[in-house]
Motif scaffolding. Structure first.
Motif, PDB file in Angstrom:
ATOM      1  N   ALA A 146      -9.904  47.215  36.592  1.00 47.89           N
ATOM      2  CA  ALA A 146      -9.594  48.258  37.565  1.00 47.89           C
ATOM      3  C   ALA A 146      -8.645  47.754  38.645  1.00 47.89           C
ATOM      4  O   ALA A 146      -8.257  48.505  39.528  1.00 47.89           O
ATOM      5  N   ARG A 147      -8.255  46.511  38.549  1.00 47.30           N
ATOM      6  CA  ARG A 147      -7.258  45.987  39.497  1.00 47.30           C
ATOM      7  C   ARG A 147      -5.896  46.590  39.187  1.00 47.30           C
ATOM      8  O   ARG A 147      -5.190  47.031  40.067  1.00 47.30           O
ATOM      9  N   ASP A 148      -5.547  46.626  37.898  1.00 47.85           N
ATOM     10  CA  ASP A 148      -4.236  47.164  37.509  1.00 47.85           C
ATOM     11  C   ASP A 148      -4.341  48.233  36.419  1.00 47.85           C
ATOM     12  O   ASP A 148      -3.354  48.645  35.856  1.00 47.85           O
ATOM     13  N   TRP A 149      -5.573  48.653  36.098  1.00 50.44           N
ATOM     14  CA  TRP A 149      -5.834  49.707  35.119  1.00 50.44           C
ATOM     15  C   TRP A 149      -5.264  49.373  33.750  1.00 50.44           C
ATOM     16  O   TRP A 149      -4.568  50.158  33.136  1.00 50.44           O
ATOM     17  N   THR A 150      -5.595  48.161  33.289  1.00 47.09           N
ATOM     18  CA  THR A 150      -5.198  47.735  31.952  1.00 47.09           C
ATOM     19  C   THR A 150      -6.437  47.410  31.128  1.00 47.09           C
ATOM     20  O   THR A 150      -7.491  47.076  31.681  1.00 47.09           O
ATOM     21  N   ILE A 151      -6.298  47.491  29.819  1.00 44.95           N
ATOM     22  CA  ILE A 151      -7.388  47.102  28.931  1.00 44.95           C
ATOM     23  C   ILE A 151      -7.318  45.603  28.740  1.00 44.95           C
ATOM     24  O   ILE A 151      -6.323  45.070  28.254  1.00 44.95           O
ATOM     25  N   VAL A 152      -8.368  44.917  29.144  1.00 43.39           N
ATOM     26  CA  VAL A 152      -8.454  43.468  29.002  1.00 43.39           C
ATOM     27  C   VAL A 152      -8.847  43.129  27.574  1.00 43.39           C
ATOM     28  O   VAL A 152      -8.327  42.191  26.985  1.00 43.39           O
ATOM     29  N   SER A 153      -9.784  43.907  27.017  1.00 42.33           N
ATOM     30  CA  SER A 153     -10.218  43.689  25.639  1.00 42.33           C
ATOM     31  C   SER A 153     -10.633  45.025  25.036  1.00 42.33           C
ATOM     32  O   SER A 153     -11.406  45.758  25.641  1.00 42.33           O
ATOM     33  N   ASN A 154     -10.120  45.310  23.833  1.00 41.47           N
ATOM     34  CA  ASN A 154     -10.540  46.537  23.151  1.00 41.47           C
ATOM     35  C   ASN A 154     -11.587  46.249  22.077  1.00 41.47           C
ATOM     36  O   ASN A 154     -11.988  47.136  21.342  1.00 41.47           O
ATOM     37  N   ASP A 155     -12.034  44.974  22.004  1.00 42.60           N
ATOM     38  CA  ASP A 155     -13.087  44.591  21.064  1.00 42.60           C
ATOM     39  C   ASP A 155     -13.835  43.391  21.651  1.00 42.60           C
ATOM     40  O   ASP A 155     -13.843  42.292  21.102  1.00 42.60           O
ATOM     41  N   PHE A 156     -14.470  43.622  22.775  1.00 43.42           N
ATOM     42  CA  PHE A 156     -15.133  42.581  23.561  1.00 43.42           C
ATOM     43  C   PHE A 156     -16.441  42.144  22.912  1.00 43.42           C
ATOM     44  O   PHE A 156     -17.173  42.956  22.348  1.00 43.42           O
ATOM     45  N   ASP A 157     -16.745  40.853  22.995  1.00 45.09           N
ATOM     46  CA  ASP A 157     -17.999  40.308  22.471  1.00 45.09           C
ATOM     47  C   ASP A 157     -18.820  39.800  23.664  1.00 45.09           C
ATOM     48  O   ASP A 157     -18.623  38.674  24.133  1.00 45.09           O
ATOM     49  N   PRO A 158     -19.747  40.622  24.170  1.00 42.79           N
ATOM     50  CA  PRO A 158     -20.514  40.214  25.352  1.00 42.79           C
ATOM     51  C   PRO A 158     -21.410  39.001  25.129  1.00 42.79           C
ATOM     52  O   PRO A 158     -21.731  38.293  26.065  1.00 42.79           O
ATOM     53  N   SER A 159     -21.776  38.721  23.889  1.00 42.42           N
ATOM     54  CA  SER A 159     -22.621  37.546  23.639  1.00 42.42           C
ATOM     55  C   SER A 159     -21.840  36.258  23.868  1.00 42.42           C
ATOM     56  O   SER A 159     -22.412  35.224  24.187  1.00 42.42           O
ATOM     57  N   GLU A 160     -20.539  36.302  23.714  1.00 46.58           N
ATOM     58  CA  GLU A 160     -19.690  35.131  23.926  1.00 46.58           C
ATOM     59  C   GLU A 160     -19.020  35.120  25.292  1.00 46.58           C
ATOM     60  O   GLU A 160     -18.757  34.070  25.849  1.00 46.58           O
ATOM     61  N   ASP A 161     -18.707  36.304  25.819  1.00 50.42           N
ATOM     62  CA  ASP A 161     -17.877  36.385  27.011  1.00 50.42           C
ATOM     63  C   ASP A 161     -18.482  37.244  28.109  1.00 50.42           C
ATOM     64  O   ASP A 161     -17.765  37.876  28.870  1.00 50.42           O
ATOM     65  N   GLY A 162     -19.802  37.313  28.199  1.00 52.90           N
ATOM     66  CA  GLY A 162     -20.452  38.156  29.191  1.00 52.90           C
ATOM     67  C   GLY A 162     -20.316  37.624  30.603  1.00 52.90           C
ATOM     68  O   GLY A 162     -19.609  36.655  30.873  1.00 52.90           O
ATOM     69  N   ASN A 163     -21.018  38.278  31.532  1.00 60.19           N
ATOM     70  CA  ASN A 163     -20.984  37.881  32.934  1.00 60.19           C
ATOM     71  C   ASN A 163     -21.336  36.413  33.103  1.00 60.19           C
ATOM     72  O   ASN A 163     -22.253  35.903  32.471  1.00 60.19           O
ATOM     73  N   ALA A 164     -20.607  35.756  33.967  1.00 58.03           N
ATOM     74  CA  ALA A 164     -20.875  34.363  34.281  1.00 58.03           C
ATOM     75  C   ALA A 164     -22.153  34.298  35.108  1.00 58.03           C
ATOM     76  O   ALA A 164     -22.289  34.996  36.099  1.00 58.03           O
ATOM     77  N   THR A 165     -23.098  33.482  34.672  1.00 60.08           N
ATOM     78  CA  THR A 165     -24.333  33.298  35.436  1.00 60.08           C
ATOM     79  C   THR A 165     -24.724  31.837  35.395  1.00 60.08           C
ATOM     80  O   THR A 165     -24.185  31.065  34.606  1.00 60.08           O
ATOM     81  N   ARG A 166     -25.681  31.494  36.206  1.00 58.76           N
ATOM     82  CA  ARG A 166     -26.156  30.111  36.191  1.00 58.76           C
ATOM     83  C   ARG A 166     -26.968  29.821  34.942  1.00 58.76           C
ATOM     84  O   ARG A 166     -27.292  28.689  34.650  1.00 58.76           O
TER      85      ARG A 166
END
Length: 190
Positions: A161-181
Motif C-alpha cells: 500500500a506504499r505504492d499500490w503494487t503487487i509484491v507477490s501474486n503467489d505468496f507462500d506464508p509458511s516461508e515468508d510470513g510475518n517476521a516474529t521472534r
C-alpha cells in the motif's frame, strides 16, 4: 489507560475518517487511526487528548501523535514498522489493484464461488519487499465448494500500500510470513 493504548485508539479514529486513498499522492501522510480519549494526568486532573496514527508512504514512516484539546502536541513517536490494521480505504484500494491484474482477475473469474478475503498487515525483516517502511497487505483468494464443504486455495496475494503494487501474486506464508521472534528472525529473537 497507557499512552500507547491511547495512541492506538486515536489512530483508529483518524483512519476511519480518512479520505479515499487513490485521491492521495504516494508522498502524502495517511491517517490510519484517530480517536479522542479522556486521560488522567499525573497531577490527578482530567484532560481530553486526541491520538492519531499516520503513515507517510514517501518516507516509509509511521507516527503516533498525541494532541491536547487545544491542538498542542503532547507527544510524538515515529518508526518504520507498525501492525496497525488497514483502513477500509486501503483494503478497497488493494482489492482494486488485485482485480486489475489480468492473471489474478482471470483466476478469480474462473472459480465457481470465488472469495477474496484478508488485508492482513505483513511485515518482513530488512531487505525484503515488505520490510521496514513498507505497508504490505496480505489477501487470501479462494474458491468455496459449499456442497463438498471444502475451500480450495487459489492464491495468497501481497499488495504494498506504499505504492499500490503487487509484491507477490503467489505468496507462500509458511516461508515468508510475518517476521516474529518465533520464526527464526535473529533481529526479533533478542
Amino acid at each position: 489507560m497507557t499512552r500507547t493504548a491511547f495512541c492506538t485508539v486515536a489512530f483508529a479514529i483518524l483512519l476511519s475518517s480518512a479520505p479515499v486513498l487513490h485521491a492521495q499522492s504516494a508522498s502524502s501522510e495517511r491517517i490510519l487511526r484517530s480517536w479522542v480519549d479522556d486521560v488522567k494526568l499525573e497531577n490527578g486532573s482530567q484532560a481530553r487528548w486526541t491520538f492519531t496514527i499516520t503513515y507517510d508512504a514517501e518516507a516509509g514512516m509511521y507516527a503516533e501523535t498525541i494532541t491536547d484539546q487545544d491542538g498542542v502536541v503532547v507527544d510524538r513517536n515515529s518508526g518504520r514498522a507498525s501492525q496497525v490494521r488497514p483502513t477500509a480505504e486501503e483494503i478497497e484500494s488493494a482489492r482494486s489493484v488485485i482485480f486489475a491484474d489480468p492473471v489474478l482477475s482471470e483466476l478469480f473469474e474462473r472459480a465457481a464461488n470465488p472469495k477474496l478475503d484478508g488485508g492482513f498487515v505483513l511485515t518482513r525483516e530488512e531487505g525484503h519487499a515488505c520490510g521496514p517502511g513498507s505497508r504490505c497487505l496480505q489477501f487470501d483468494m479462494f474458491d468455496v465448494d459449499t456442497a463438498a464443504r471444502r475451500v480450495n486455495r487459489i492464491r495468497y496475494i501481497v499488495v504494498d500500500a506504499r505504492d499500490w503494487t503487487i509484491v507477490s501474486n503467489d505468496f507462500d506464508p509458511s516461508e515468508d510470513g510475518n517476521a516474529t521472534r518465533f520464526n527464526g528472525n535473529p533481529i526479533l529473537a533478542r
